[in-house]
Design a protein around this motif. Sequence first.
Motif, PDB file in Angstrom:
ATOM      1  N   UNK A 111       0.862  -1.176   0.000  1.00  0.00           N
ATOM      2  CA  UNK A 111       0.000   0.000   0.000  1.00  0.00           C
ATOM      3  C   UNK A 111       0.898   1.226   0.000  1.00  0.00           C
ATOM      4  N   UNK A 112       0.882   1.966  -1.084  1.00  0.00           N
ATOM      5  CA  UNK A 112       1.718   3.157  -1.197  1.00  0.00           C
ATOM      6  C   UNK A 112       1.108   4.097  -2.225  1.00  0.00           C
ATOM      7  N   UNK A 113       1.576   5.340  -2.197  1.00  0.00           N
ATOM      8  CA  UNK A 113       1.113   6.307  -3.192  1.00  0.00           C
ATOM      9  C   UNK A 113       1.514   5.855  -4.593  1.00  0.00           C
ATOM     10  N   UNK A 114       2.736   5.343  -4.741  1.00  0.00           N
ATOM     11  CA  UNK A 114       3.170   4.888  -6.061  1.00  0.00           C
ATOM     12  C   UNK A 114       2.313   3.726  -6.552  1.00  0.00           C
ATOM     13  N   UNK A 115       1.938   2.828  -5.639  1.00  0.00           N
ATOM     14  CA  UNK A 115       1.103   1.701  -6.043  1.00  0.00           C
ATOM     15  C   UNK A 115      -0.269   2.165  -6.502  1.00  0.00           C
ATOM     16  N   UNK A 116      -0.854   3.132  -5.774  1.00  0.00           N
ATOM     17  CA  UNK A 116      -2.161   3.626  -6.189  1.00  0.00           C
ATOM     18  C   UNK A 116      -2.073   4.357  -7.521  1.00  0.00           C
TER      19      UNK A 116
END
Length: 259
Positions: free
Chosen positions: A241-246
């Motif tokens: 769960x991360x900003x890059x993943x989203x």
Amino acid sequence: MFFLFDISFYSPIAHSQTYRADLHIHTVLSPCGSLEMTPVRIVQQALRRGLDLIAITDHNSMRQCQQVQQVGREAGLTVWCGVEINTREEVHCLAYFETPPQQDAFQQFLDLHLPNFPNDPRRFGDQVWVDAAENILGEESRLLIMALDAGIDEVADAVKALNGIFIAAHADRPSYSILSQLGMVDPALPFDAIELSPHCKRDAFLQAHPHLLKYPLVSFSDAHSLGQIGAACLEFQAPEVSFDALRACLRQMGHPRRA
């Protein structure tokens, strides 16, 4: 209701997991939020609903975010700091910021552009932020649901300058949405996604607004009370769960398919 997306390509060596995210939740700080929407209660309800990630998105303020984030960290729930912005045009937009310096900088932007119109708690509701023990830490005296004196272009520039994620909120609603206020989504606006309300009849809506098919479409709960948390969420597969993943998820989505 949820939508499932696989972004396992995000890291060729990492194994993906499935996560459930509700990224539109109000707290007691929003005048329209229930007094039960405190940090501990929100986190407990999110965990009961099987969520892995939530975002706090009060109206025109992020002052409750860090307290919910701290409670979530201790309970094993990821909490992002966000906000539901009301632009000069009265278009509601969601923005999320990864780091405390980014969050502080955008809070300064909000404070600068929120009109000095006093809140009347008896008419609109209380606007307080609280700690984990539900002790009041502060109160916003200005009415948070007012439109900022900054237009949507200026808001978008401020969000993107801080590397934030920018989403048009509840675009299907007959008021306070980009379509109700502006009639269309300007392709020059740097939206990462378009949010539709949980009960939106998507097929009919998209037939009426085919230009939205090129955008990632998401639905979140827009929770103002505990029972609404998790009523709609995004379910996605990623290594973490991360900003890059989203961001990777949103780039992949396009017109979503129902899971």
